[in-house]
Design an enzyme around this catalytic site. Structure first.
Site, short mmCIF file in Angstrom:
data_model
loop_
_atom_site.label_atom_id
_atom_site.label_comp_id
_atom_site.label_asym_id
_atom_site.label_seq_id
_atom_site.Cartn_x
_atom_site.Cartn_y
_atom_site.Cartn_z
N ASP A 31 0.80 -1.22 0.00
CA ASP A 31 0.00 0.00 0.00
C ASP A 31 0.84 1.27 0.00
O ASP A 31 2.01 1.28 0.38
CB ASP A 31 -0.98 0.01 1.19
CG ASP A 31 -0.31 -0.28 2.53
OD1 ASP A 31 0.75 -0.94 2.54
OD2 ASP A 31 -0.85 0.15 3.56
N GLU A 53 -0.92 -2.20 5.13
CA GLU A 53 0.02 -2.21 6.25
C GLU A 53 -0.04 -0.89 7.00
O GLU A 53 0.05 -0.86 8.22
CB GLU A 53 1.46 -2.45 5.75
CG GLU A 53 2.47 -2.73 6.87
CD GLU A 53 2.87 -1.50 7.68
OE1 GLU A 53 3.00 -1.60 8.91
OE2 GLU A 53 3.02 -0.42 7.08
N GLU A 54 -0.19 0.21 6.27
CA GLU A 54 -0.11 1.54 6.93
C GLU A 54 -1.20 1.73 7.97
O GLU A 54 -1.01 2.46 8.93
CB GLU A 54 -0.16 2.66 5.88
CG GLU A 54 1.06 2.71 4.95
CD GLU A 54 2.34 3.13 5.66
OE1 GLU A 54 2.29 3.52 6.83
OE2 GLU A 54 3.41 3.04 5.01
N ARG A 86 18.18 -6.68 14.69
CA ARG A 86 18.46 -7.01 16.08
C ARG A 86 17.56 -8.17 16.50
O ARG A 86 16.48 -8.35 15.95
CB ARG A 86 18.28 -5.82 17.01
CG ARG A 86 16.84 -5.44 17.31
CD ARG A 86 16.75 -4.09 18.00
NE ARG A 86 17.53 -4.02 19.21
CZ ARG A 86 17.10 -4.37 20.42
NH1 ARG A 86 15.88 -4.84 20.57
NH2 ARG A 86 17.89 -4.25 21.48
N HIS A 89 7.76 8.50 4.63
CA HIS A 89 6.50 9.26 4.82
C HIS A 89 6.66 10.74 4.50
O HIS A 89 6.00 11.57 5.10
CB HIS A 89 5.94 9.08 6.24
CG HIS A 89 5.40 7.71 6.51
ND1 HIS A 89 4.33 7.46 7.34
CD2 HIS A 89 5.79 6.49 6.05
CE1 HIS A 89 4.08 6.15 7.38
NE2 HIS A 89 4.97 5.54 6.61
ZN ZN Z 1 4.90 3.54 6.43
ZN ZN Z 2 6.37 0.86 5.46
#
Ligand code: ZN
Ligand code: ZN
Length: 412
Positions: A101, A159-160, A197, A380
Site C-alpha cells: 500500500d 500495512e499503513e 536485532r 513518509h
Molecule cells: Zn509507512
Molecule cells: Zn512501510
C-alpha cells in the site's frame, strides 16, 4: 561510497549446501530489469491502504507467469498468497512478506516514474518491497529444483493502517508456516548495509479517542460552565506522567497526545473537547497495563474538574519481536553477502510500529532494515523514493535466507 559498499566481498559458495552462488547471482541479474520495471510501474500507480486492487491484480498476473504452484488472490482484502514448491524433496514452509500500500501524500520527486495519482504516493517504499519479493519469486522459480520445501510469498495490503496482516492471517496465510522474514527499506542506512536485532525490533501501536464532556457557556461567564478545554488540557499534562513517573526508566514507552480539538470561536466555551493519541510499548505486559492507567488518569482529572468523559481504546498492532535463531541466520547471510561490517546490529528498537508483528504470533521470524541510502529523504515524506539500487541486494538476501532456513530445517 555506495559502490564500494556493494563491492564488499561476496560469500561465494556459502549460501547453502545445494545452491551455488554463481547461479543465484546470475538469476538475480536476469530478473532485475523486470523487477525495476515493476517497481516503477507500482510507484507510478500507487493505491491507498485497502484499495490495492490494481496493484494486486498486476502483481498476481506477473506471479502467474512464473508458473508458481499457487497464486491465490483476494486474501484478507487485496492480499495475495503465492507458493513455490521446491523440487528437492519435502520440507517445511518458509514465508516471505512484502506490503503493497501507498500513502496519502503528493509526490514531489521529479522522476520519470513519478506518481500519476494526485495525493497518493509510495512514500514508505512498499513499491520496493513488492518488487523485491516478486524478484525473489522469479529467482527461486529458476532454482526450483534446489529448494527443499515450500516458499510462500505473502503480498500484503493495508500495512499503513495495520489491518492487512491480521486479515490475511485470519484467512490462513500463515497456516503451516515454519518461519517468516520481511524487510523494510531504511533511509538511515547506506545501500549495501542492513540493520537488524534480536528481540524487540518495533513497538506496539495502540490508539485512544477521548471526549471530555463539559457544559458550554458564554466565554465571559466561565463560572457557569464546566470548561472541557481546561479539563482536557489538564488531562494532556497528567498523561505525561504515565511514562515519566510510572514506567521504569530502563523500559521504553510513548504516550503521545496528537490531536486536541475544541471550540468554534472567541466567546463560546464549548460543550466538548476531543483528544486523540497513540501509545507505543516494547513489552506486551506494559502494553496490557497502560489502558487502565490512562483511564485512571482521565477519570481522576475529569472528576476533579467536574467533567465527564468517553474513552475508547483501540488495540492496534503488537510488538515486533525478532526470533533469535532467525535473526542469527539473517546476520550470517548478511555478512556473507555484504561483508561483516555492513551488517549493523541495532542497539535499540524503533518506536515505530509494523503489523509484521501479527505474523510473528503464528511463527518465529524476523524483520530487517535494508539500506536505501543515507542521502534519501525520510520515510513518509513527499520526497521519499525507495530507489532501484537496493533491489538486487534485497532479492539476494531474501533468496539466501529462505534457502538457508529450509536447508537448516531439513538437516535439523
Ligand atoms: Zn509507512
Ligand atoms: Zn512501510
Amino acid at each position: 561510497m555506495q559502490e564500494s559498499v556493494r563491492d564488499a566481498p561476496k560469500g561465494h559458495g556459502v549460501t547453502s549446501q545445494t545452491v551455488q552462488s554463481g547461479s543465484l547471482q546470475e538469476a538475480v541479474r536476469a530478473v532485475l530489469p523486470e523487477v525495476v520495471a515493476l517497481r516503477h510501474h507500482l510507484h507510478q500507480h500507487p493505491e491507498l491502504s485497502g484499495q490495492e486492487e490494481r496493484t494486486a491484480a498486476h502483481v498476481a498476473e506477473r506471479l502467474r507467469a512464473l508458473k508458481l504452484d499457487l497464486v491465490r488472490e483476494g486474501v484478507g482484502g487485496f492480499g495475495i498468497v503465492a507458493e513455490l514448491q521446491g523440487g528437492a524433496g519435502a520440507g517445511p514452509v518458509f514465508a516471505l512478506r512484502a506490503d503493497m500500500d501507498a500513502l496519502p501524500i503528493s509526490e514531489e520527486n521529479d522522476v520519470p516514474y513519478r506518481s500519476c495519482v494526485p495525493g497518493v504516493m509510495h512514500a514508505c517504499g512498499h513499491d520496493g518491497h513488492t518488487a523485491i519479493l516478486y524478484g525473489v519469486a522469479a529467482v527461486l522459480a529458476r532454482l526450483r529444483e534446489q529448494i527443499p520445501g515450500t516458499i510462500r510469498f505473502l503480498f500484503q495490503p493495508a500495512e499503513e493502517n495495520v489491518t492487512g496482516a491480521a486479515r490475511m492471517c485470519a484467512e490462513g496465510a500463515m497456516d503451516g508456516v515454519g518461519a517468516i522474514v520481511a524487510l523494510h527499506g531504511w533511509p538511515g542506512l547506506p545501500v549495501g548495509q542492513i540493520g537488524v536485532r534480536s528481540g524487540p525490533m518495533m513497538a506496539s501501536s495502540d490508539t485512544f479517542d477521548l471526549v471530555v464532556h463539559g457544559r458550554g457557556a458564554h466565554a465571559a461567564m466561565p463560572h457557569v460552565s464546566v470548561d472541557p478545554i481546561v479539563a482536557g488540557a489538564q488531562v494532556v499534562l497528567a498523561l505525561q506522567t504515565l511514562v515519566s513517573r510510572e514506567v521504569p526508566a530502563t523500559e521504553a514507552a510513548v504516550v503521545t497526545v496528537s490531536q486536541f480539538h475544541a471550540g468554534t470561536t472567541h466567546n463560546i466555551i464549548p460543550e466538548t473537547a476531543r483528544i486523540q493519541g497513540t501509545v507505543r510499548c516494547l513489552s506486551a505486559s506494559l502494553r496490557a497495563a497502560l489502558p487502565e492507567r490512562i483511564e485512571r488518569v482521565v477519570a481522576g482529572v475529569c472528576g476533579a474538574m467536574r467533567a465527564r468523559y468517553t474513552l475508547n481504546y483501540h488495540f492496534g498492532t503488537g510488538v515486533t519481536v525478532n526470533d533469535p535463531e532467525v535473526t542469527t541466520r539473517l546476520v550470517e547471510v548478511g555478512q556473507e553477502v555484504l561483508g561483516a561490517s555492513n551488517v549493523v546490529v541495532l542497539d535499540t528498537p524503533s518506536m515505530g510500529a509494523e503489523d509484521f508483528s501479527v505474523y510473528l504470533e503464528h511463527a518465529p521470524g524476523a524483520m530487517f532494515r535494508l539500506g536505501v541510502g543515507t542521502d534519501r529523504p525520510p520515510l513518509h515524506t513527499p520526497w521519499y523514493d525507495f530507489g532501484d539500487e537496493p533491489l538486487p541486494i534485497g532479492i539476494e538476501l531474501l533468496v539466501r535466507v529462505a534457502l538457508r532456513s529450509l536447508n537448516a530445517a531439513v538437516a535439523g
